[in-house]
Design an enzyme around this catalytic site. Structure first.
Site, PDB file in Angstrom:
ATOM      1  N   SER A 156      11.892 -42.357  -4.045  1.00 47.79           N
ATOM      2  CA  SER A 156      12.646 -41.097  -4.031  1.00 47.79           C
ATOM      3  C   SER A 156      14.078 -41.078  -3.779  1.00 47.79           C
ATOM      4  CB  SER A 156      11.867 -39.847  -3.529  1.00 47.79           C
ATOM      5  OG  SER A 156      10.920 -39.687  -4.396  1.00 47.79           O
TER       6      SER A 156
ATOM      7  N   LYS B 200      16.592 -39.742  -6.175  1.00 49.04           N
ATOM      8  CA  LYS B 200      16.589 -38.591  -6.500  1.00 49.04           C
ATOM      9  C   LYS B 200      18.451 -38.038  -5.954  1.00 49.04           C
ATOM     10  CE  LYS B 200      12.118 -36.469  -6.265  1.00 49.04           C
ATOM     11  NZ  LYS B 200      11.432 -37.680  -5.636  1.00 49.04           N
TER      12      LYS B 200
ATOM     13  N   SER C 236      12.147 -33.367  -1.710  1.00 50.84           N
ATOM     14  CA  SER C 236      12.012 -34.428  -2.624  1.00 50.84           C
ATOM     15  C   SER C 236      10.917 -33.955  -3.906  1.00 50.84           C
ATOM     16  CB  SER C 236      11.396 -35.635  -1.835  1.00 50.84           C
ATOM     17  OG  SER C 236      11.681 -36.696  -2.605  1.00 50.84           O
TER      18      SER C 236
END
Length: 321
Positions: free
Chosen positions: A101, A104, A164
């Site tokens: 993640s 992102k 997230s």
């Protein structure tokens, strides 16, 4: 140059955690809503800052670069002195990994650069079934937006980073490019613009594992540097708590919290203040994170690590570095 940031560790869903988040929000100097967010921002507001020109970011290994070993738990690491464009320490910094993640960070950077104006932040996006189904099928961490909920673009930015949220990231992708596939093409264009395309290539905007979704911790440091140079991204990545706009399906809104930023405050990081960051986890990458810190003289440093044995060990490595 390089950059750094911190965020919530993945692995759990964020949809039913409002009560826990509210408890933390009550501790923010008795303030609520946007006042609390403003009080915690270590930088000027978005509309007071100029947009940066496209830049190829780089940091050089020097004779003084420290080779890290077992003193940190993470298998991969890089520490960058932004002003001097120097790698201060590294551990297999050029090895290709899955960024989980941490992806992102590039998602919000690309989305920010493709906004036509800051007025776009007030636009709304419908969270459709394809988004919630994608998140469910892939066991993604989510904000908790519901099918047919109308969400502001601004809340999608914060939802992508703080909890997230894959639902928020997919909403941004649809808003900017019409589909995740078209948005990913923009992400790879940005990697090329940053001079990272030889070792970095993304296949999704969420951070799911894919053999063709990869970068190095050095690449991620450069991505974070670019994001921290973008006023909107810097604002989002540096925020500890964000209150979403009320919607028909969440009439009181939701409280989003950057758990990494909240937890790092309990750690002794010496003379360096952590400004922001983003974490990530998939089985193939272990616990990873990118963070941005500033020393007492105003100098910026970026730290990115990969494949720590636990979230606590990952955080400890960032504090140590």
């Amino acid at each position: 140059a390089g950059v750094f940031f911190w965020g919530k560790l993945d692995g759990g869903r964020g949809d039913a955690k409002a009560s826990d988040l509210l408890e933390g929000a009550d501790q923010v100097a008795g303030q609520t809503g946007e006042e609390a967010v403003e009080a915690m921002l270590p930088h000027p507001r978005l509309d007071s800052l100029p947009r940066p020109e496209p830049t190829v970011y780089a940091a050089q290994v020097t004779a003084d670069t420290a080779a890290l070993g077992t003193e940190i738990n993470s298998e991969y690491a890089v520490l960058v002195d932004v002003a001097n464009q120097a790698v201060l320490a590294e551990k297999k910094a050029d090895a290709v990994i899955n960024p989980a993640s941490m992806t992102k960070v590039l998602t919000v950077l690309v989305a920010s650069e493709h906004l036509e104006s800051q007025a776009d932040l007030a636009d709304t996006v419908t969270i459709d079934f394809s988004i919630t189904d994608y998140c469910y099928r892939n066991d993604c961490s989510v904000v908790g937006f519901l099918v047919d909920e109308e969400v502001t673009v601004k809340d999608l930015f914060y939802g992508t980073i703080l909890p997230s949220g894959a639902d928020a990231a997919l909403g941004l992708a649809n808003y900017i490019a019409g589909s995740q596939e078209a948005f990913v093409a923009l992400m790879n264009e940005k990697l090329e613009e940053l001079g990272l395309s030889d070792t970095a290539h993304f296949t999704n905007c969420v951070g799911l594992y894919d053999a063709e979704h990869y970068c190095t911790v050095y690449d991620m440091a450069m991505i974070l540097k670019a994001a921290m140079d973008d006023p909107l991204c810097r604002e989002v990545i540096s925020t500890k708590i964000h209150y979403t706009e009320p919607s028909a399906l969440h009439p009181e809104g939701m409280v989003l919290s950057n758990w990494f930023m909240r937890r790092i405050e309990d750690k002794d990081s010496g003379a360096v203040t952590v400004l922001g960051g983003k974490t990530g986890y998939v089985d193939e990458s272990g616990n990873c994170a990118a963070s941005c810190g500033q020393d007492e003289g105003g100098n910026l440093y970026i730290c990115v690590t990969g494949k720590a044995g636990s979230s606590s060990l990952c955080m400890a490595d960032h504090v140590a570095l």
